[in-house]
Motif scaffolding. Sequence first.
Motif, PDB file in Angstrom:
ATOM      1  N   THR A 137     -26.662  49.006 -44.720  1.00  0.00           N
ATOM      2  CA  THR A 137     -25.537  48.709 -45.602  1.00  0.00           C
ATOM      3  C   THR A 137     -24.215  48.946 -44.879  1.00  0.00           C
ATOM      4  O   THR A 137     -23.974  50.036 -44.348  1.00  0.00           O
ATOM      5  N   ALA A 138     -23.375  47.917 -44.852  1.00  0.00           N
ATOM      6  CA  ALA A 138     -22.104  47.991 -44.127  1.00  0.00           C
ATOM      7  C   ALA A 138     -21.354  46.675 -44.312  1.00  0.00           C
ATOM      8  O   ALA A 138     -21.919  45.692 -44.816  1.00  0.00           O
ATOM      9  N   GLN A 170     -19.763  41.772 -46.679  1.00  0.00           N
ATOM     10  CA  GLN A 170     -20.470  42.965 -47.128  1.00  0.00           C
ATOM     11  C   GLN A 170     -21.969  42.711 -47.217  1.00  0.00           C
ATOM     12  O   GLN A 170     -22.413  41.714 -47.794  1.00  0.00           O
ATOM     13  N   GLU A 175     -29.904  51.901 -44.715  1.00  0.00           N
ATOM     14  CA  GLU A 175     -28.936  52.308 -43.694  1.00  0.00           C
ATOM     15  C   GLU A 175     -28.277  51.130 -42.979  1.00  0.00           C
ATOM     16  O   GLU A 175     -27.358  51.325 -42.177  1.00  0.00           O
ATOM     17  N   ARG A 216     -20.705  46.283 -37.205  1.00  0.00           N
ATOM     18  CA  ARG A 216     -20.742  46.684 -38.604  1.00  0.00           C
ATOM     19  C   ARG A 216     -20.050  48.021 -38.771  1.00  0.00           C
ATOM     20  O   ARG A 216     -19.958  48.819 -37.844  1.00  0.00           O
ATOM     21  N   THR A 229     -25.271  44.841 -48.572  1.00  0.00           N
ATOM     22  CA  THR A 229     -25.717  46.023 -49.295  1.00  0.00           C
ATOM     23  C   THR A 229     -27.222  45.947 -49.474  1.00  0.00           C
ATOM     24  O   THR A 229     -27.735  44.953 -50.009  1.00  0.00           O
ATOM     25  N   ALA A 270     -19.964  51.074 -41.760  1.00  0.00           N
ATOM     26  CA  ALA A 270     -20.369  51.667 -43.028  1.00  0.00           C
ATOM     27  C   ALA A 270     -19.267  52.596 -43.530  1.00  0.00           C
ATOM     28  O   ALA A 270     -18.461  53.082 -42.727  1.00  0.00           O
TER      29      ALA A 270
END
Length: 124
Positions: free
Chosen positions: A91-92, A119, A89, A38, A121, A40
């Motif tokens: 999210t990426a 994605q 955290e 991943r 989120t 971010a």
Amino acid sequence: QVQLVESGGGLVQAGGSLRLSCAASGFTFATYAMGWFRQAPGKEREFVAGISASGATIYYDDSVKGRFTISRDNAKNTVFLQMNSLKPEDTAVYYCAMGRGYGLGRTSPSFRSWGQGTQVTVSS
């Protein structure tokens, strides 16, 4: 020609779950380790989880241990990432990656091909 197509990303609230899938083609899937990475915004791509060709060996980054589960279906040429108890955290953009053989590594050089990403989120 190797193709890795991720799906399953989206927007979820903290504490929620998502299941990512990666459909692979163009190579003998059952003979290669697979992984998920991943990236971010503003950060480097990082290893999330990996699974050996047979599925006997699995690695997780410490940040996702106990929350994420990687699995594979060699009959369907697909690798999955079940993500539970998601945090902001997490999210990426999540990328599926093809290894360089049976064995499993935990770093980018251990993988040779990448998907386009999906994605994820997580809202607080």
